[in-house]
Enzyme design. Structure first.
Site, mmCIF file in Angstrom:
data_model
loop_
_atom_site.group_PDB
_atom_site.id
_atom_site.type_symbol
_atom_site.label_atom_id
_atom_site.label_comp_id
_atom_site.label_asym_id
_atom_site.label_seq_id
_atom_site.Cartn_x
_atom_site.Cartn_y
_atom_site.Cartn_z
ATOM 1 N N ALA A 142 0.774 -1.022 0.019
ATOM 2 C CA ALA A 142 -0.035 -0.044 -0.075
ATOM 3 C C ALA A 142 0.753 1.384 -0.031
ATOM 4 O O ALA A 142 1.856 1.352 0.732
ATOM 5 C CB ALA A 142 -0.927 0.006 1.311
ATOM 6 N N GLN A 166 -5.185 -6.503 -6.758
ATOM 7 C CA GLN A 166 -5.423 -6.981 -5.539
ATOM 8 C C GLN A 166 -6.773 -6.143 -5.086
ATOM 9 O O GLN A 166 -6.763 -4.995 -4.970
ATOM 10 C CB GLN A 166 -4.279 -6.950 -4.576
ATOM 11 C CG GLN A 166 -4.605 -7.638 -3.216
ATOM 12 C CD GLN A 166 -3.650 -7.614 -2.235
ATOM 13 O OE1 GLN A 166 -3.372 -6.622 -1.731
ATOM 14 N NE2 GLN A 166 -2.533 -8.676 -2.194
ATOM 15 N N CYS A 222 -4.575 -8.269 5.321
ATOM 16 C CA CYS A 222 -4.294 -6.991 5.872
ATOM 17 C C CYS A 222 -4.535 -6.900 7.485
ATOM 18 O O CYS A 222 -5.653 -7.035 7.893
ATOM 19 C CB CYS A 222 -4.901 -5.721 5.163
ATOM 20 S SG CYS A 222 -4.348 -4.238 5.683
ATOM 21 N N LYS A 273 -3.838 -13.759 -1.151
ATOM 22 C CA LYS A 273 -2.912 -13.353 -0.304
ATOM 23 C C LYS A 273 -3.392 -13.569 1.165
ATOM 24 O O LYS A 273 -4.190 -12.807 1.347
ATOM 25 C CB LYS A 273 -2.206 -11.826 -0.531
ATOM 26 C CG LYS A 273 -1.534 -11.138 0.890
ATOM 27 C CD LYS A 273 -0.213 -11.948 0.462
ATOM 28 C CE LYS A 273 0.612 -11.423 1.691
ATOM 29 N NZ LYS A 273 0.813 -10.133 2.011
ATOM 30 N N GLY A 296 7.708 -12.774 3.852
ATOM 31 C CA GLY A 296 7.846 -12.460 5.228
ATOM 32 C C GLY A 296 9.404 -12.462 5.484
ATOM 33 O O GLY A 296 10.011 -13.695 5.217
ATOM 34 N N ASP A 297 9.909 -11.288 5.869
ATOM 35 C CA ASP A 297 11.519 -11.197 6.096
ATOM 36 C C ASP A 297 12.502 -11.412 5.257
ATOM 37 O O ASP A 297 13.522 -12.113 4.981
ATOM 38 C CB ASP A 297 11.854 -12.113 7.353
ATOM 39 C CG ASP A 297 10.972 -11.517 8.676
ATOM 40 O OD1 ASP A 297 10.548 -10.520 8.633
ATOM 41 O OD2 ASP A 297 10.947 -12.509 9.645
ATOM 42 N N ARG A 357 9.293 -5.206 1.574
ATOM 43 C CA ARG A 357 9.961 -4.413 2.049
ATOM 44 C C ARG A 357 11.202 -4.402 1.459
ATOM 45 O O ARG A 357 11.888 -3.138 1.137
ATOM 46 C CB ARG A 357 10.082 -4.290 3.917
ATOM 47 C CG ARG A 357 8.804 -3.840 4.405
ATOM 48 C CD ARG A 357 8.887 -4.160 5.596
ATOM 49 N NE ARG A 357 8.840 -5.533 6.080
ATOM 50 C CZ ARG A 357 9.054 -5.936 7.367
ATOM 51 N NH1 ARG A 357 9.351 -5.204 8.251
ATOM 52 N NH2 ARG A 357 8.646 -7.304 7.733
#
Ligand SMILES: Cc1cc2nc3c(=O)[nH]c(=O)nc-3n(C[C@H](O)[C@H](O)[C@H](O)COP(=O)(O)O)c2cc1C
Length: 380
Positions: free
Chosen positions: A44, A96, A126, A165, A231-232, A255
């Site tokens: 987002a 999405q 989310c 997701k 994740g990570d 990220r």
């Protein structure tokens, strides 16, 4: 620049752009075979057409939009402008959708397909409070009956690839684990093309570590389902480790890709057995920043692009040897002229880049994005 390709065009594009990676298992999403088992995650406030295209030019074969609220798609608010911006090079791409009402979700899916999206992705992940409070996103992991009603309603109007997701559960309870199984099992029965699982619970938000072992067990239980792990994944090396240690079919890069679109080319190189690439040079970074800004201007116009790019520029700054100074310069940007002056000052002499030492913290990113207020109107 806008236009719509046919599925066979995308396959041709995907197959020729980077070459199918021999070290990787084939990664398919319906009719699309990805040249590299990675994708630009939904984010987002970040994964707009500009971010997706910049990533694709650096080896990303597939991307998903940020979560778009079904009602906004239907009534034509802010999300509608965003979703209408697709360009020839931004394929295959998933739109999405996030919502709580089966028929609205189905209607939004139909509109996205008509607009040229190749894949419809449902967000059951989310964790933002306002989203959960409106029975959307991660909330649906606590209400499998409603989740399944949504899945069936959307399936009924989406003949092509449909994906989802989700997180590994709502919380650590056994009931939450059963809910995950029911929803995942239904996706298999409805022939979803792929699932992306974030290895944290909704309750965890972004704290603690993502459970990669969970991803491994899901893949072992459902070997026929294309699974993306999330994740990570902060570096290309993390992506390779997740791919090999869990057996997922692809890695959802979130990220780790903000301000570092080169992560995709580095991942592809490592997967091909080549040595780690040098960080992008200053000139390569400048080119990426210029492209990103120009694409943002296409979407938002100059003034809003400058605001949007300020928060993106600071993420890029971690690859610059004078990262702290560059960060301070980008944070003050208010116009294109200002943006250009930062590039002139810090990016006009070539030299080696710096390996990104830290990745953006989720809480900071949400702050930048004002995700809580976005959740009201547009996106997660
Ligand atoms: C600022 C921010 C926005 C996000 N927005 C979305 C979104 O719109 N849709 C989605 O599926 N996931 C979204 N996510 C979750 C990420 O795609 C990803 O699953 C999560 O960050 C875990 O991966 P990472 O630890 O490698 O970043 C968001 C995450 C962050 C930090």
């Amino acid at each position: 620049m806008t236009g719509v390709l046919t599925p066979s065009d995308y396959i041709a594009v995907a197959a020729t752009s980077a070459g199918i990676n021999a070290a990787a298992r084939p990664c398919r999403i319906g009719p699309f075979q990805l040249a590299s088992p990675a994708m630009q995650a939904g984010l987002a406030g970040y994964s707009d057409m500009a971010m997706r295209v910049v990533a694709r030019r650096r080896g990303c074969p597939y991307a998903v939009t940020e979560a778009l609220l079904d009602r906004v798609i239907i009534t034509g608010g802010r999300g509608r402008e965003k979703r209408s911006i697709l360009c020839l090079t931004d394929h295959p791409v998933a739109g999405q959708i996030m919502g709580s009402e089966p028929q609205e979700m189905a209607q939004a899916a139909r509109i996205l397909l008509e607009s040229g999206f190749d894949v419809i992705d449902l967000n059951f992940a989310c964790p933002v409070k306002k989203v959960m409070g409106r029975c959307r996103g991660g909330y649906l992991l606590s209400d499998p009956d409603e989740a399944i009603r949504i899945m069936r309603a959307v399936r009924a109007v989406v003949p092509g690839p449909l994906t989802m997701k989700l997180r590994r559960a709502l919380d650590e309870s056994s009931e939450a684990a059963e809910n995950f199984d029911r929803i995942f099992g239904e996706a298999v029965a409805l022939e979803f093309a792929a699932m992306a699982v974030h290895g944290r619970t909704v309750e965890q938000k972004y704290t603690g570590k993502a459970d990669w072992e969970f991803l491994r067990t899901v893949k072992a239980r459902y070997p026929g389902m294309t699974l993306f792990g999330s994740g990570d994944v902060f570096t290309a090396q993390d992506a390779v480790r997740m791919y090999h240690s869990t057996g997922v079919d692809g890695v959802w890069i979130a990220r780790g890709a903000i301000g570092n679109p080169w992560i995709f080319r580095e991942f592809a190189a490592l997967m091909a057995g080549r040595p780690a690439l040098d960080p992008p040079t200053i000139y390569e970074q400048r080119d990426g920043l210029m492209e990103h800004f120009a694409l943002a201007v296409e979407i938002y116009g100059e003034e809003q692009a400058a605001r949007q790019m300020r928060k993106i520029g600071i993420k890029y700054s971690r690859l610059h040897p004078q990262g702290a100074d560059v960060w301070r310069a980008f944070i003050a940007v208010k116009s294109q002229a200002h943006w250009d002056s930062v590039l002139d000052r810090y990016y006009s002499c070539d030299g080696p880049g710096r390996a990104g030492e830290s990745v953006p913290d989720a809480q900071d990113l949400y702050k930048d994005t004002s995700c809580e207020s976005h959740a009201e109107s547009t996106a997660c």
